[in-house]
Motif scaffolding. Sequence first.
Motif, mmCIF file in Angstrom:
data_model
loop_
_atom_site.group_PDB
_atom_site.id
_atom_site.type_symbol
_atom_site.label_atom_id
_atom_site.label_comp_id
_atom_site.label_asym_id
_atom_site.label_seq_id
_atom_site.Cartn_x
_atom_site.Cartn_y
_atom_site.Cartn_z
ATOM 1 N N LEU A 288 3.261 1.375 13.774
ATOM 2 C CA LEU A 288 4.453 0.435 14.440
ATOM 3 C C LEU A 288 4.145 -0.303 15.353
ATOM 4 N N GLY A 289 4.582 -1.177 15.569
ATOM 5 C CA GLY A 289 4.410 -2.237 16.625
ATOM 6 C C GLY A 289 5.780 -2.626 17.811
ATOM 7 N N GLY A 290 5.462 -3.542 18.310
ATOM 8 C CA GLY A 290 6.576 -3.744 19.157
ATOM 9 C C GLY A 290 8.041 -3.693 18.581
ATOM 10 N N SER A 291 8.319 -4.725 17.533
ATOM 11 C CA SER A 291 9.673 -4.378 16.771
ATOM 12 C C SER A 291 9.280 -4.715 15.344
ATOM 13 N N HIS A 292 7.988 -4.262 14.908
ATOM 14 C CA HIS A 292 7.659 -4.254 13.215
ATOM 15 C C HIS A 292 7.194 -3.105 12.985
ATOM 16 N N THR A 293 7.134 -2.839 11.729
ATOM 17 C CA THR A 293 6.522 -1.545 11.018
ATOM 18 C C THR A 293 5.865 -1.917 9.772
ATOM 19 N N CYS A 294 4.981 -1.174 9.626
ATOM 20 C CA CYS A 294 4.010 -1.406 8.238
ATOM 21 C C CYS A 294 3.748 -0.077 7.505
ATOM 22 N N ALA A 295 3.861 0.052 6.361
ATOM 23 C CA ALA A 295 3.462 1.324 5.674
ATOM 24 C C ALA A 295 2.549 0.836 4.426
ATOM 25 N N TYR A 296 1.544 1.454 4.278
ATOM 26 C CA TYR A 296 0.765 1.450 2.868
ATOM 27 C C TYR A 296 1.298 2.461 1.830
ATOM 28 N N VAL A 297 1.776 1.665 0.746
ATOM 29 C CA VAL A 297 2.110 2.725 -0.173
ATOM 30 C C VAL A 297 1.049 2.881 -1.235
ATOM 31 N N THR A 298 0.642 4.022 -1.108
ATOM 32 C CA THR A 298 -0.779 4.591 -2.110
ATOM 33 C C THR A 298 -0.337 4.436 -3.637
ATOM 34 N N SER A 299 0.850 4.730 -4.161
ATOM 35 C CA SER A 299 1.089 4.883 -5.297
ATOM 36 C C SER A 299 0.793 3.531 -6.150
ATOM 37 N N SER A 300 1.305 2.467 -5.355
ATOM 38 C CA SER A 300 1.345 1.180 -6.089
ATOM 39 C C SER A 300 -0.225 0.408 -5.247
ATOM 40 N N ALA A 301 -0.616 0.886 -4.151
ATOM 41 C CA ALA A 301 -1.570 0.168 -3.365
ATOM 42 C C ALA A 301 -1.097 -1.089 -2.799
ATOM 43 N N LEU A 302 0.093 -0.873 -2.341
ATOM 44 C CA LEU A 302 0.684 -2.182 -1.574
ATOM 45 C C LEU A 302 1.025 -2.015 -0.259
#
Length: 392
Positions: A288-302
Amino acid sequence: MLQLPSPSNPSPSKELIVRHGRQLTGQSTLLALGLYHTCAYVTSSALLKCWGFNNYGQLGDGTTITRSTPTTINVGGAVGLLALGWYHTCAYVTNSALLKCWGFNSNGQLGDSTTTNRYTPTTINVGGAVGLLALGYLHTCAYVTASTLLKCWGYNNYGQLGDSTTTTRYTPTTINVGGAVGLLALGEYHTCAYVTTGALLKCWGWNAFGQLGLGHTADRTTPITINVGGAVGLLALGDRHTCAYVIDSALLKCWGRNNNGQLGDGTTTNRNTPITINVGGAVGLLALGGSHTCAYVTSSALLKCWGYNYYGQLGDGTTINRYTPTTTINVGGAVGLLALGYYHTCAYVTAGTLLKCLGWNYYGQLGDGTTTNRISPTLLHSALFPKTFVQK
């Protein structure tokens, strides 16, 4: 209190409070982003490198010179844990079993019993080997494995240290969380820890936007159990929002401030209890950043990112805010490390052993030798990081 620098106001002043969230999990201990600086531990050469904003010595190179390319920092040995706050940095040196911190120290967040800024790594006495490490805006926490004690220090006006007071602490103070800690993350003025004894997620501190997940907006000065529906495998705190990945149900849950869609539920409505976010599969990395979020989805490698995107920190080639995790970020391969700063994002692509960064670059925090913002993933100069990172 510090005003957030911006292109029109590049110099901090003592007024407005804002914060990047950090984002360290057990899967991303060797790459960390601060407000406007970045650090990475190069395992092949056993070197710590930092770059970006350096007005308070947060790079640790003995100067206050901002760097737009990676600079080697002498911490005295191999690094096992790495965490960045707004304007301070800490690293755990494994061969000497020493915690070292440096940078801004206005509220004792370095833990050396002073409020003196430090421009090179300074040893902090936490009482033993460190297993988890996380930094917030003006506070720091470390989990001491030998004694199974969580220790926190620094600014405490909202109870973010968790010692039942609002007294600022200049040295590490023991916090009673009720058992062994497996995950640890700090936000602007709030803290969360996953207690493996009992499998409980506990949070405390500032709660004006519901970032503690308690169903209300009252602050807490001691750890309070949060119901996320099961055992937690990943935990990350942003500026004023929180996310946890629940293993049993394979669900991502987020809560807190949502003014820029950083929760990912398709709205801009704040949430004071955990809500399920559809990312399309099991999550392996979360930041998580200031006002953004990222997630790495392992099943699709995305890699998926959402929320505030004014500086292109989502990496989708635009500067349009995204309110759901529908946008896939093309980084060119599987992601092994992931970290977010206030307005910038970095991901380590394992297939090509490449570090890629994007977003705001006013202080050179992307490390590409420029101060040009990037709206899609940009490779750090390969000569600086040849075959660099190896995930622990």
